[in-house]
Write a protein that holds these residues in place. Structure first.
Motif, mmCIF file in Angstrom:
data_model
loop_
_atom_site.group_PDB
_atom_site.id
_atom_site.type_symbol
_atom_site.label_atom_id
_atom_site.label_comp_id
_atom_site.label_asym_id
_atom_site.label_seq_id
_atom_site.Cartn_x
_atom_site.Cartn_y
_atom_site.Cartn_z
ATOM 1 N N SER A 148 -1.751 7.695 -2.858
ATOM 2 C CA SER A 148 -1.587 8.288 -4.185
ATOM 3 C C SER A 148 -0.119 8.623 -4.384
ATOM 4 C CB SER A 148 -2.429 9.564 -4.313
ATOM 5 O OG SER A 148 -1.921 10.581 -3.464
ATOM 6 N N GLU A 149 0.250 8.910 -5.631
ATOM 7 C CA GLU A 149 1.633 9.282 -5.914
ATOM 8 C C GLU A 149 2.025 10.540 -5.137
ATOM 9 O OE1 GLU A 149 2.447 9.430 -10.131
ATOM 10 O OE2 GLU A 149 1.061 7.777 -10.484
ATOM 11 N N SER A 176 9.333 2.033 -5.732
ATOM 12 C CA SER A 176 9.209 2.917 -6.892
ATOM 13 C C SER A 176 8.337 2.312 -7.990
ATOM 14 C CB SER A 176 10.595 3.261 -7.447
ATOM 15 O OG SER A 176 11.366 2.097 -7.662
ATOM 16 N N GLN A 177 8.253 0.967 -8.047
ATOM 17 C CA GLN A 177 7.404 0.358 -9.067
ATOM 18 C C GLN A 177 5.935 0.645 -8.809
ATOM 19 O OE1 GLN A 177 7.970 -0.836 -11.982
ATOM 20 N NE2 GLN A 177 5.797 -1.294 -12.326
ATOM 21 N N TRP A 178 5.554 0.826 -7.552
ATOM 22 C CA TRP A 178 4.158 1.181 -7.256
ATOM 23 C C TRP A 178 3.790 2.470 -7.993
ATOM 24 C CZ3 TRP A 178 1.060 4.999 -5.385
ATOM 25 C CH2 TRP A 178 -0.206 4.636 -4.902
ATOM 26 N N ILE A 179 4.726 3.400 -8.079
ATOM 27 C CA ILE A 179 4.469 4.670 -8.764
ATOM 28 C C ILE A 179 4.346 4.447 -10.268
ATOM 29 C CG2 ILE A 179 5.420 6.963 -9.268
ATOM 30 C CD1 ILE A 179 6.846 6.822 -6.550
ATOM 31 N N ARG A 222 -2.664 -1.748 -9.131
ATOM 32 C CA ARG A 222 -2.014 -1.542 -7.836
ATOM 33 C C ARG A 222 -3.105 -1.234 -6.823
ATOM 34 N NH1 ARG A 222 0.570 4.374 -9.377
ATOM 35 N NH2 ARG A 222 -1.218 5.630 -8.700
ATOM 36 N N SER A 223 -2.774 -1.404 -5.566
ATOM 37 C CA SER A 223 -3.755 -1.179 -4.510
ATOM 38 C C SER A 223 -3.177 -0.254 -3.458
ATOM 39 C CB SER A 223 -4.140 -2.518 -3.867
ATOM 40 O OG SER A 223 -4.953 -2.300 -2.734
ATOM 41 N N ALA A 224 -4.045 0.519 -2.828
ATOM 42 C CA ALA A 224 -3.618 1.380 -1.727
ATOM 43 C C ALA A 224 -4.365 1.028 -0.445
ATOM 44 C CB ALA A 224 -3.856 2.847 -2.085
ATOM 45 N N ASP A 225 -5.040 -0.122 -0.431
ATOM 46 C CA ASP A 225 -5.804 -0.532 0.748
ATOM 47 C C ASP A 225 -4.878 -0.733 1.948
ATOM 48 O OD1 ASP A 225 -8.026 -0.502 -0.838
ATOM 49 O OD2 ASP A 225 -8.073 -2.679 -1.165
#
Length: 408
Positions: free
Chosen positions: A225-226, A206-209, A216-219
């Protein structure tokens, strides 16, 4: 200065003085109102007898297929002796002879800035803190899982993703792969763990959101994405089939602790204790500025903030639609069982006795406890699920089951 300009300046200054008086009066009134409202602080065990729920008797171990332990916010365990909640949990899990035992640490595993780099002066202490938690898993011969919380994200700072990756690397290497850190690679998840044929656990970060998108990274992540996080959580519900679902994350969607906006009279009168527990320095009236600012949403970690509200509303709509047996989190340093729409919200953030914070009750409070402990969910062989709230006694050498409820 011309007379007209001087008059305008005098009017502005008079207006500013009047507005300042109004602000001081408002803050004073809010301070007194806040102190009056703190009269409903929880002290000890609270059980709401106005909400109907099915109490449960103690199970025989031969009726239990799996036990799931939930504990959060244990990121600074005692260095002088084993933290009482950890000692109690280790004893419980070690003596539990059920076929499958799983221990989940629900985030804020290392206070205050997560796992620092190997050359950092505090690195050894950070390792000690996570080692104390890993010891409980390994010595009880349980499956173990760590979920990151906001403090594991470098105090939700710029180095957050790297701090999470360092903690994952340390946990999995130190345990020779026996303990998992999920989600992987500082990704948001969700991750799925199916327990036999009856239960699906969905966990996500939840902290990523809540994290600033710049840090933050989404690699390499399944959710980039949220919106994709929420979409994939829904997909995990849809593919669960006939399995019951338990959701795990660090942040709850509801709570009646400090992150939910409640501060005791001590928090108003001695605000510095929020930073150093030993600072009993009174700041009447002025001390209420900190709780009031928190309630105005100055930090993303409080439910009053716009980003937290948005996340909680999205998640609550999903949970209400798909009706998990429970959603469990930490974050607020207390023990709570809350009745939501079509599901129960479990807050098991009482991992550290020294970090227990203010707690009150709401209309949806079934159970509340303002001290340390953990929760255990037993999955019975007949498919039923039972929740126990357990607190350490005698420094964790013993334990007490203070609340039990059927989840289905």
């Amino acid at each position: 200065m011309k007379g007209k300009q001087l008059g305008q300046l005098q009017n502005i200054l008079s207006g500013n003085k009047l507005r300042m008086k109004h602000k001081i009066l408002t803050l004073t009134l809010l301070n007194f109102a806040a102190l009056i409202l703190t009269g409903c602080s929880v002290s000890g065990v609270f059980i709401n007898d106005e909400i109907k729920f099915a109490t449960a008797d103690t199970n025989k171990q031969n009726e239990v297929a799996a036990s799931i332990y939930l504990i959060g916010d244990v990121g600074d365990p005692s260095a002088d002796k084993q933290e009482p909640s950890l000692a109690s949990l280790q004893k419980d899990a070690s003596e539990n002879s059920v076929p499958e035992k799983m221990i989940f640490f629900l985030g804020d595993n290392i206070y205050d800035f997560g796992m620092q780099a190997e050359d950092d002066a505090d690195r050894k202490e950070m390792e000690r803190r996570i080692d104390e938690q890993m010891k409980v898993i390994l010595e009880s011969n349980s499956k173990g899982y760590f979920i990151p919380g906001n403090h594991d994200w470098d105090y939700w700072g710029k180095d957050g993703a790297n701090a999470v990756k360092r903690q994952e690397k340390y946990v999995e290497e130190k345990s020779d792969g026996k303990i998992s850190f999920l989600p992987d690679n500082a990704c948001p998840g969700p991750e799925i763990i199916d327990v036999q044929d009856d239960l699906r656990i969905i966990l996500f970060d939840s902290q990523w959101i809540l994290q600033d998108y710049r840090y933050r990274s989404a690699d390499g992540c399944s959710s980039k994405s949220e919106d994709e996080v929420y979409k994939n959580i829904e997909a995990a519900f849809k593919s669960a089939g006939n399995r019951k679902v338990l959701v795990l994350a660090h942040h709850p969607v509801d709570s009646h602790g400090e992150h939910g906006g409640f501060f005791s009279w001590e928090a108003h009168l001695f605000p510095l204790r929020a930073f150093v527990k030993e600072l009993w320095i009174p700041f009447p009236v002025i001390g209420s500025l900190y709780p009031l600012a928190r309630n105005l949403g100055i930090t993303s970690q409080d439910m009053s903030s716009s980003v937290y509200k948005r996340m909680a509303n999205r998640l609550d709509s999903i949970y209400t639609k798909y009706s998990p047996v429970a959603v469990a989190a930490g974050h607020d340093h207390s023990m709570q069982v809350l009745q939501m729409n079509n599901y129960l919200m479990l807050v098991s953030g009482g991992g550290l006795a020294a970090r227990i914070r203010s707690l009150t009750t709401g209309k949806n409070t079934i159970f509340a406890y303002d001290d340390s402990g953990y929760m255990r969910i037993d999955l019975l062989k007949n498919g039923r699920m039972k929740l126990d709230v357990i607190i350490p006694v005698n420094d964790g050498k013993e334990s007490e089951d203070v609340f039990s409820i059927w989840l289905n």
